[in-house]
Design a protein around this motif. Sequence first.
Motif, PDB file in Angstrom:
ATOM      1  N   GLY A  45       0.839  -1.205   0.000  1.00 36.37           N
ATOM      2  CA  GLY A  45       0.000   0.000   0.000  1.00 36.37           C
ATOM      3  C   GLY A  45       0.869   1.249   0.000  1.00 36.37           C
ATOM      4  N   GLN A  46       0.326   2.353   0.498  1.00 34.40           N
ATOM      5  CA  GLN A  46       1.074   3.611   0.564  1.00 34.40           C
ATOM      6  C   GLN A  46       2.039   3.595   1.747  1.00 34.40           C
ATOM      7  N   GLU A  47       3.283   3.975   1.501  1.00 34.90           N
ATOM      8  CA  GLU A  47       4.255   4.074   2.589  1.00 34.90           C
ATOM      9  C   GLU A  47       4.975   5.409   2.505  1.00 34.90           C
ATOM     10  N   THR A  48       5.533   5.843   3.647  1.00 36.29           N
ATOM     11  CA  THR A  48       6.263   7.106   3.700  1.00 36.29           C
ATOM     12  C   THR A  48       7.766   6.838   3.711  1.00 36.29           C
ATOM     13  N   PHE A  49       8.473   7.588   2.875  1.00 32.61           N
ATOM     14  CA  PHE A  49       9.930   7.487   2.804  1.00 32.61           C
ATOM     15  C   PHE A  49      10.528   8.881   3.005  1.00 32.61           C
ATOM     16  N   PHE A  50      11.837   8.908   3.261  1.00 37.62           N
ATOM     17  CA  PHE A  50      12.561  10.157   3.486  1.00 37.62           C
ATOM     18  C   PHE A  50      13.894  10.125   2.737  1.00 37.62           C
ATOM     19  N   PRO A  51      14.447  11.314   2.385  1.00 34.90           N
ATOM     20  CA  PRO A  51      15.816  11.332   1.866  1.00 34.90           C
ATOM     21  C   PRO A  51      16.763  10.874   2.982  1.00 34.90           C
ATOM     22  N   ARG A  52      17.391   9.730   2.804  1.00 31.29           N
ATOM     23  CA  ARG A  52      18.118   9.058   3.889  1.00 31.29           C
ATOM     24  C   ARG A  52      19.171   9.949   4.568  1.00 31.29           C
ATOM     25  N   GLU A  53      20.049  10.496   3.774  1.00 31.91           N
ATOM     26  CA  GLU A  53      21.173  11.270   4.322  1.00 31.91           C
ATOM     27  C   GLU A  53      20.676  12.496   5.088  1.00 31.91           C
ATOM     28  N   LEU A  54      19.701  13.196   4.508  1.00 34.39           N
ATOM     29  CA  LEU A  54      19.202  14.425   5.123  1.00 34.39           C
ATOM     30  C   LEU A  54      18.466  14.148   6.427  1.00 34.39           C
ATOM     31  N   ILE A  55      17.574  13.161   6.422  1.00 29.95           N
ATOM     32  CA  ILE A  55      16.751  12.916   7.622  1.00 29.95           C
ATOM     33  C   ILE A  55      17.602  12.386   8.776  1.00 29.95           C
ATOM     34  N   LEU A  56      18.574  11.527   8.487  1.00 24.95           N
ATOM     35  CA  LEU A  56      19.416  10.996   9.565  1.00 24.95           C
ATOM     36  C   LEU A  56      20.272  12.102  10.179  1.00 24.95           C
ATOM     37  N   SER A  57      20.792  12.975   9.339  1.00 25.35           N
ATOM     38  CA  SER A  57      21.582  14.108   9.843  1.00 25.35           C
ATOM     39  C   SER A  57      20.706  15.039  10.677  1.00 25.35           C
ATOM     40  N   ARG A  58      19.476  15.304  10.198  1.00 23.43           N
ATOM     41  CA  ARG A  58      18.566  16.215  10.906  1.00 23.43           C
ATOM     42  C   ARG A  58      18.158  15.644  12.269  1.00 23.43           C
ATOM     43  N   ILE A  59      17.805  14.369  12.330  1.00 23.40           N
ATOM     44  CA  ILE A  59      17.379  13.771  13.603  1.00 23.40           C
ATOM     45  C   ILE A  59      18.536  13.749  14.599  1.00 23.40           C
ATOM     46  N   ASP A  60      19.731  13.488  14.116  1.00 26.51           N
ATOM     47  CA  ASP A  60      20.910  13.518  14.982  1.00 26.51           C
ATOM     48  C   ASP A  60      21.079  14.914  15.601  1.00 26.51           C
ATOM     49  N   LYS A  61      20.891  15.949  14.778  1.00 30.12           N
ATOM     50  CA  LYS A  61      21.015  17.328  15.279  1.00 30.12           C
ATOM     51  C   LYS A  61      19.931  17.632  16.314  1.00 30.12           C
ATOM     52  N   ILE A  62      18.687  17.233  16.018  1.00 31.19           N
ATOM     53  CA  ILE A  62      17.575  17.508  16.941  1.00 31.19           C
ATOM     54  C   ILE A  62      17.837  16.845  18.293  1.00 31.19           C
ATOM     55  N   ILE A  63      18.238  15.579  18.265  1.00 28.83           N
ATOM     56  CA  ILE A  63      18.477  14.835  19.513  1.00 28.83           C
ATOM     57  C   ILE A  63      19.602  15.485  20.321  1.00 28.83           C
ATOM     58  N   ASN A  64      20.656  15.936  19.620  1.00 29.99           N
ATOM     59  CA  ASN A  64      21.800  16.519  20.328  1.00 29.99           C
ATOM     60  C   ASN A  64      21.545  17.929  20.841  1.00 29.99           C
ATOM     61  N   MET A  65      20.585  18.639  20.232  1.00 25.55           N
ATOM     62  CA  MET A  65      20.360  20.041  20.609  1.00 25.55           C
ATOM     63  C   MET A  65      19.122  20.261  21.470  1.00 25.55           C
ATOM     64  N   LYS A  66      18.217  19.285  21.523  1.00 24.23           N
ATOM     65  CA  LYS A  66      16.913  19.549  22.156  1.00 24.23           C
ATOM     66  C   LYS A  66      16.993  19.695  23.676  1.00 24.23           C
ATOM     67  N   GLU A  67      18.087  19.235  24.292  1.00 22.19           N
ATOM     68  CA  GLU A  67      18.232  19.412  25.738  1.00 22.19           C
ATOM     69  C   GLU A  67      18.460  20.880  26.091  1.00 22.19           C
ATOM     70  N   ASP A  68      19.110  21.609  25.188  1.00 21.90           N
ATOM     71  CA  ASP A  68      19.502  22.992  25.482  1.00 21.90           C
ATOM     72  C   ASP A  68      18.576  24.033  24.877  1.00 21.90           C
ATOM     73  N   LEU A  69      17.745  23.632  23.921  1.00 21.62           N
ATOM     74  CA  LEU A  69      16.895  24.603  23.222  1.00 21.62           C
ATOM     75  C   LEU A  69      15.451  24.139  23.202  1.00 21.62           C
ATOM     76  N   SER A  70      14.507  25.096  23.190  1.00 21.02           N
ATOM     77  CA  SER A  70      13.102  24.741  23.008  1.00 21.02           C
ATOM     78  C   SER A  70      12.908  24.336  21.548  1.00 21.02           C
ATOM     79  N   LEU A  71      11.777  23.687  21.256  1.00 19.69           N
ATOM     80  CA  LEU A  71      11.517  23.261  19.873  1.00 19.69           C
ATOM     81  C   LEU A  71      11.406  24.462  18.928  1.00 19.69           C
ATOM     82  N   ASP A  72      10.869  25.586  19.432  1.00 23.96           N
ATOM     83  CA  ASP A  72      10.769  26.784  18.590  1.00 23.96           C
ATOM     84  C   ASP A  72      12.155  27.355  18.291  1.00 23.96           C
ATOM     85  N   GLU A  73      13.029  27.353  19.310  1.00 21.54           N
ATOM     86  CA  GLU A  73      14.406  27.831  19.097  1.00 21.54           C
ATOM     87  C   GLU A  73      15.143  26.908  18.122  1.00 21.54           C
TER      88      GLU A  73
END
Length: 208
Positions: A45-73
Motif C-alpha cells: 500500500g502507501q508508505e512514507t519514505f525520506f531522503p536518507r542522508e538528510l533525515i538521519l543528519s537532521r534527527i541527529d542534530k535535533i536529539i543533540n540540541m533539544k536538551e539545550d533549546l526549546s523546539l521553537d528555538e
Amino acid sequence: MSGQELISKKELLELTGISYGQLYRWKRKQLIPEDWFIRKSTFTGQETFFPRELILSRIDKIINMKEDLSLDELADKLSPYSYDLNLRKDEIMKRNIVSSVVMERFAARDPANTVYAFEQILFLYVADRLLQDGAMNLDEGELLLSVLKEHFPKFEGKACELIFIRKMGVPVFALVSMPAELHFESGAKVVARVPLAECAERLKLMLT
C-alpha cells in the motif's frame, strides 16, 4: 536533479530509536520539512519514505540540541538557509564543493581570496548540480544565477522551489513557494524542479 537514496519510515524509527509521535511532532514544529515526507506506493500500500542522508543528519542534530533549546528555538536554528559560514573561492574549489568549470565560468573575475557567503555558494552549487545532471548548458546557467540573485531574497527564508522549463528551446526559470501545484501549456517541457531548501541541506552536509 539526480536520484537520492531513500529510507522508509519503519526503518528510520528503528534506526534512530525515536517514536512515531516524536517524528510527527517535529514535523508539526517544522523541525523536519514537509517535503521530506515522500509518499510512495508499495506492494503493501502507501508508505512514507525520506531522503536518507538528510533525515538521519537532521534527527541527529535535533536529539543533540533539544536538551539545550526549546523546539521553537530549534526550528529557527535548523532553518535551511540560516548557516553562518563564509568560504574563500580557492577553498570551495579545493574541496570540490562546486566544480572548476562553474567557478571559471561564473566567478572568473573574483580573485582566489574572494569570500563567499552561504547564499552565494548555494546559487553556484545549484547551477553546478543542474550542469552535471546535463539538464542545462552554461549559457542557461547565466540566466539561472541572475534569477536566483534577483528573486531568492524575496522569499525571506521560506521554502521555495526552482522550476526550469523549456519551450521550443527557450529556457525559463521561476521560483515558486512550496508546496505548489503547477500546470503548463502544451509544448512546455519541465526540465527540472529543485527544492532549494533540500539543496541547502545537502550543501551544509558538504561544508560541515
